[in-house]
Write a protein that holds these residues in place. Structure first.
Motif, mmCIF file in Angstrom:
data_model
loop_
_atom_site.group_PDB
_atom_site.id
_atom_site.type_symbol
_atom_site.label_atom_id
_atom_site.label_comp_id
_atom_site.label_asym_id
_atom_site.label_seq_id
_atom_site.Cartn_x
_atom_site.Cartn_y
_atom_site.Cartn_z
ATOM 1 N N GLU A 47 3.070 8.849 -8.310
ATOM 2 C CA GLU A 47 4.223 9.759 -8.168
ATOM 3 C C GLU A 47 4.582 10.377 -9.518
ATOM 4 N N PRO A 48 5.386 11.460 -9.513
ATOM 5 C CA PRO A 48 5.753 12.087 -10.790
ATOM 6 C C PRO A 48 6.385 11.092 -11.774
ATOM 7 N N ASP A 49 7.104 10.054 -11.257
ATOM 8 C CA ASP A 49 7.733 9.085 -12.176
ATOM 9 C C ASP A 49 6.775 7.948 -12.563
ATOM 10 N N GLY A 50 5.506 8.045 -12.157
ATOM 11 C CA GLY A 50 4.514 7.042 -12.558
ATOM 12 C C GLY A 50 4.314 5.935 -11.532
ATOM 13 N N ARG A 51 5.221 5.872 -10.520
ATOM 14 C CA ARG A 51 5.075 4.834 -9.494
ATOM 15 C C ARG A 51 3.748 5.027 -8.755
ATOM 16 N N LEU A 52 3.071 3.891 -8.452
ATOM 17 C CA LEU A 52 1.756 3.972 -7.802
ATOM 18 C C LEU A 52 1.835 3.339 -6.418
ATOM 19 N N TRP A 53 1.293 4.006 -5.410
ATOM 20 C CA TRP A 53 1.217 3.361 -4.098
ATOM 21 C C TRP A 53 -0.098 3.751 -3.430
ATOM 22 N N ARG A 54 -0.411 3.029 -2.342
ATOM 23 C CA ARG A 54 -1.731 3.186 -1.738
ATOM 24 C C ARG A 54 -1.572 3.343 -0.229
ATOM 25 N N ALA A 55 -2.410 4.136 0.389
ATOM 26 C CA ALA A 55 -2.389 4.285 1.852
ATOM 27 C C ALA A 55 -3.809 4.144 2.369
ATOM 28 N N GLN A 56 -3.925 3.449 3.489
ATOM 29 C CA GLN A 56 -5.239 3.335 4.133
ATOM 30 C C GLN A 56 -5.318 4.426 5.191
ATOM 31 N N VAL A 57 -6.303 5.286 5.089
ATOM 32 C CA VAL A 57 -6.459 6.357 6.077
ATOM 33 C C VAL A 57 -7.930 6.388 6.491
ATOM 34 N N PRO A 58 -8.215 6.339 7.791
ATOM 35 C CA PRO A 58 -9.628 6.437 8.174
ATOM 36 C C PRO A 58 -10.196 7.791 7.774
ATOM 37 N N VAL A 59 -11.412 7.776 7.243
ATOM 38 C CA VAL A 59 -12.013 9.041 6.794
ATOM 39 C C VAL A 59 -13.466 9.078 7.246
ATOM 40 N N TYR A 60 -13.887 10.222 7.681
ATOM 41 C CA TYR A 60 -15.254 10.403 8.192
ATOM 42 C C TYR A 60 -15.927 11.499 7.396
#
Ligand code: KPL
Length: 309
Positions: A47-60
């Motif tokens: 994020e702009p403030d440096g916070r990091l997060w992760r999302a699992q998304v199926p990808v083909y």
């Protein structure tokens, strides 16, 4: 809502990652490194403030996987929305995929830079199932599957009576996912408004290899930025469009400020040795300007400089 995000670049990653918590999201891409990274580790967002997060998304990505997933989608009835977030020179293929992934009443929405995407999408899915969107979100690819969301800015969705309800639902979904969104009928003015900004910021940042904010740092940079934006706005006005701002130069300056740390998408393309979207942005402004007798000389010089690059 079932959303197919077509693309695995910076903006595709931030839309897919945020929407995944609120909808059934699936990504489709042809960039092997991007697909492999998302399959292995999900999408990492800074994020702009440096916070990091992760999302699992199926990808083909592999054609056979895409084939299988298309079949799953058709068994399920197909996607409600295909969000097209590939480079403008890849739109035709993304539109072909969308045509196969969408359910009969589903809509393909372009959120891309450039002025020729909608026409390519209409060719594949028809005008009753094609919509224009405009995003001012700024994102930088850090590595395949890793993206910095540099600026949270608005998204605009165009609507038509044929799919007004779907655009309303999509806007509500975007809002829930943290994308401030407006739906309106005059999307062509908004699309050209974004093209004015892109025609000015993108080639100069790519040529000088500087972030957006650095375009305001010297009188010479500001002069060129202003000329490119003014010419593009003159073409839009000669086409009879109403732009979402009075002063193209002040508006472009404000986007440089709100996305100051971003490496524009054209700079990111040049840094990665990939083709740019110059033809879909400045190229179309030049051809439309010439057809309407509007002076576009500075755009033409810059267009040639980027093509030569
Ligand atoms: O759209 C962009 C791009 O980089 O393509 C802007 C708004 C200029 C943000 O960088």
């Amino acid at each position: 809502m079932r959303v197919a995000v077509i693309g695995t670049g910076a903006l595709a990653c931030i839309y897919a990652a945020r929407l995944a918590a609120h909808a059934e999201v699936c990504m489709f891409g042809s960039w092997p490194e991007g697909v492999a990274a998302i399959q292995a580790n999900g999408i990492h967002v800074v994020e702009p403030d440096g916070r990091l997060w992760r999302a699992q998304v199926p990808v083909y990505g592999d054609p056979s996987e895409i084939e299988a997933r298309r079949k799953d989608y058709s068994d399920l009835g197909g996607a409600d929305v295909a969000l097209i977030l590939v480079k403008s020179y890849q739109t035709l293929r993304a539109a072909e995929w969308s045509a196969e992934l969408l359910r009969p009443g589903g809509v393909a929405v372009t959120l891309q830079n450039g002025l020729d995407n909608y026409e390519a999408i209409v060719e594949e899915v028809g005008a009753a199932r094609a919509a224009i969107g405009v995003t001012y979100n700024a994102a930088t690819m850090l590595a395949p599957g890793e993206v910095r969301h540099v600026a949270h800015n608005p998204t605009y969705l165009g609507t038509q009576p044929a799919y007004a309800d779907r655009m309303g639902e999509l806007a509500a979904l975007f809002d829930h996912a943290g994308f401030e969104t407006e739906v309106g009928e005059d999307i062509e003015g908004r699309l050209w408004g974004k093209a004015v900004v892109n025609a000015a910021i993108n080639p100069l940042t790519a040529l000088w290899r500087v972030p957006n904010g650095a375009l305001l740092s010297t009188p010479d940079r500001r002069w060129l930025l202003a000329k490119l934006a003014e010419e593009a706005a003159n073409v839009a006005r000669a086409k009879g469009l109403s732009l979402p701002f009075e002063d193209p130069v002040a508006y472009t300056d404000s986007v440089c400020r709100s996305t100051a740390a971003n490496h524009s998408s054209m700079l990111q393309d040049v840094e990665r040795g990939r083709p740019t979207e110059i033809d879909s942005i400045n190229g179309i402004i030049i051809s439309e300007g010439k057809a309407l007798g509007v002076y576009v000389g500075v755009n033409e010089v810059v267009w040639r400089l980027v093509r030569a690059l």
